[in-house]
Design an enzyme around this catalytic site. Sequence first.
Site, PDB file in Angstrom:
ATOM      1  N   HIS A   1      44.239  63.331  64.357  1.00 18.68           N
ATOM      2  CA  HIS A   1      44.501  62.384  65.439  1.00 18.68           C
ATOM      3  C   HIS A   1      44.479  60.966  64.878  1.00 18.68           C
ATOM      4  O   HIS A   1      44.023  60.736  63.763  1.00 18.68           O
ATOM      5  CB  HIS A   1      43.449  62.510  66.540  1.00 18.68           C
ATOM      6  CG  HIS A   1      42.093  62.060  66.112  1.00 18.68           C
ATOM      7  ND1 HIS A   1      41.259  62.837  65.333  1.00 18.68           N
ATOM      8  CD2 HIS A   1      41.423  60.894  66.315  1.00 18.68           C
ATOM      9  CE1 HIS A   1      40.145  62.177  65.089  1.00 18.68           C
ATOM     10  NE2 HIS A   1      40.218  60.989  65.675  1.00 18.68           N
TER      11      HIS A   1
ATOM     12  N   HIS B   1      45.341  54.719  61.235  1.00 19.44           N
ATOM     13  CA  HIS B   1      45.414  55.673  60.134  1.00 19.44           C
ATOM     14  C   HIS B   1      44.987  57.053  60.635  1.00 19.44           C
ATOM     15  O   HIS B   1      44.441  57.165  61.726  1.00 19.44           O
ATOM     16  CB  HIS B   1      44.504  55.236  58.989  1.00 19.44           C
ATOM     17  CG  HIS B   1      43.066  55.188  59.397  1.00 19.44           C
ATOM     18  ND1 HIS B   1      42.505  54.093  60.018  1.00 19.44           N
ATOM     19  CD2 HIS B   1      42.084  56.118  59.328  1.00 19.44           C
ATOM     20  CE1 HIS B   1      41.235  54.355  60.299  1.00 19.44           C
ATOM     21  NE2 HIS B   1      40.948  55.583  59.894  1.00 19.44           N
TER      22      HIS B   1
END
Length: 183
Positions: A123, A40
């Site tokens: 990220h 995620h």
Amino acid sequence: MRLFVAVTPPVDALDELRAATAAARSAHPDLRWTRPDQWHLTLAFLGDVGADARADVAVRLGRTAARHAPLELALRGAGRFGERVLWTRVDGDLAGLRGLAASVRAAARKARIAVEDRPYRPHLTLARGRDGADLRPLVDALAGFAGRRWTATEVHLVRSRLGAGPDRTARYEPVTSWPLTGS
């Protein structure tokens, strides 16, 4: 309840990343690789949140999601935070993603939840190394990865249960989701 707020890439984008990292996973079993089913993009880590604050932040996050439009994103290349974290970067509507993350943090603060006050660095964490791990060869090996574009259409409030997953890893469980419906 330990919580964070996230955007989750679609299954086909995650499958591309899983294929791109398969050789690295096999070659470096000494790293603590994150499970692809839990990949995620964290927008904000909320920590341990009581029931009252959880209810308040849920209402605020719903309003936040309604103000933000869906985001065109892609996963690309790799990078590292020192010798501790290997990640793939996010490409696409980064201004929109940063704006969403800032709004999520503001919603948490209004619900009296302390959140980190540092620049948002989009990220997706791939692996964690132990002290002295040299992640540079993995960054180089994954530099050419270019995932397809996808649309982030939802924001998720996620529960993190440390040690409750396979091999005593964390288990992430969606609590609530809201569509990104703004323009």
